[in-house]
Motif scaffolding. Structure first.
Motif, short mmCIF file in Angstrom:
data_model
loop_
_atom_site.label_atom_id
_atom_site.label_comp_id
_atom_site.label_asym_id
_atom_site.label_seq_id
_atom_site.Cartn_x
_atom_site.Cartn_y
_atom_site.Cartn_z
N ARG A 19 -6.08 47.87 9.12
CA ARG A 19 -5.64 48.70 10.25
C ARG A 19 -5.55 47.87 11.52
N LEU A 20 -6.57 47.04 11.77
CA LEU A 20 -6.58 46.20 12.97
C LEU A 20 -5.41 45.22 12.96
N LEU A 21 -5.08 44.68 11.80
CA LEU A 21 -3.97 43.73 11.72
C LEU A 21 -2.63 44.43 11.93
N ILE A 22 -2.51 45.66 11.49
CA ILE A 22 -1.28 46.42 11.74
C ILE A 22 -1.14 46.70 13.23
N GLN A 23 -2.25 47.08 13.86
CA GLN A 23 -2.22 47.40 15.29
C GLN A 23 -2.11 46.15 16.16
N ASN A 24 -2.54 45.01 15.64
CA ASN A 24 -2.57 43.76 16.41
C ASN A 24 -1.99 42.62 15.57
N PRO A 25 -0.69 42.63 15.31
CA PRO A 25 -0.11 41.61 14.44
C PRO A 25 -0.30 40.19 14.96
N SER A 26 -0.56 40.03 16.24
CA SER A 26 -0.77 38.68 16.78
C SER A 26 -2.06 38.05 16.26
N LEU A 27 -2.94 38.84 15.64
CA LEU A 27 -4.18 38.30 15.06
C LEU A 27 -3.93 37.60 13.73
N ARG A 28 -2.87 37.97 13.03
CA ARG A 28 -2.62 37.45 11.69
C ARG A 28 -2.59 35.91 11.63
N PRO A 29 -1.94 35.21 12.57
CA PRO A 29 -1.95 33.74 12.50
C PRO A 29 -3.33 33.12 12.72
N LEU A 30 -4.25 33.89 13.27
CA LEU A 30 -5.61 33.40 13.51
C LEU A 30 -6.51 33.50 12.28
N LEU A 31 -6.06 34.21 11.27
CA LEU A 31 -6.91 34.47 10.10
C LEU A 31 -7.45 33.22 9.42
N PRO A 32 -6.65 32.17 9.18
CA PRO A 32 -7.23 31.00 8.52
C PRO A 32 -8.44 30.42 9.26
N GLY A 33 -8.36 30.34 10.58
CA GLY A 33 -9.49 29.83 11.36
C GLY A 33 -10.68 30.77 11.36
N ILE A 34 -10.40 32.06 11.43
CA ILE A 34 -11.48 33.05 11.41
C ILE A 34 -12.20 33.00 10.06
N ILE A 35 -11.43 32.93 8.99
CA ILE A 35 -12.03 32.86 7.65
C ILE A 35 -12.89 31.61 7.53
N ALA A 36 -12.38 30.49 7.98
CA ALA A 36 -13.15 29.24 7.92
C ALA A 36 -14.44 29.35 8.73
N ASP A 37 -14.38 30.01 9.88
CA ASP A 37 -15.56 30.15 10.74
C ASP A 37 -16.64 31.03 10.14
N VAL A 38 -16.25 32.09 9.45
CA VAL A 38 -17.25 33.06 8.97
C VAL A 38 -17.64 32.89 7.50
N TYR A 39 -16.92 32.06 6.77
CA TYR A 39 -17.15 31.95 5.33
C TYR A 39 -18.56 31.47 4.98
N GLY A 40 -19.09 30.52 5.73
CA GLY A 40 -20.44 30.05 5.45
C GLY A 40 -21.48 31.16 5.58
#
Length: 77
Positions: A19-40
């Motif tokens: 839902r957040l990605l639909i409402q804020n499509p500008s966040l989608r390109p940030l996902l790889p970095g976010i995933i890398a940051d929180v995966y540990g």
């Protein structure tokens, strides 16, 4: 395969992210970095919540954002 002790919560969280990605499509390109940051932290939480040894969970994250966001996503590791 990892199994959450809280599957309903995981489904709700997945839906909320979608839902957040639909409402804020500008966040989608940030996902790889976010995933890398929180995966540990997520690996450590999986160990705590499931009892699976963190060292058995792959590092770094082997899944891309499209795979993670898929409604059919169930990791094999």
């Amino acid at each position: 395969m990892l199994h959450s002790t809280k599957p309903q919560g995981d489904a709700r969280e997945h839906t909320e992210v979608q839902r957040l990605l639909i409402q804020n499509p500008s966040l989608r390109p940030l996902l790889p970095g976010i995933i890398a940051d929180v995966y540990g932290s997520a690996r450590a939480m999986a160990e705590r919540d499931t009892g699976i040894d963190e060292s058995t969970v792959p590092a770094p994250c082997p899944w891309n954002p499209g795979e993670i966001l898929s409604e059919a996503f169930l990791p094999d590791a």
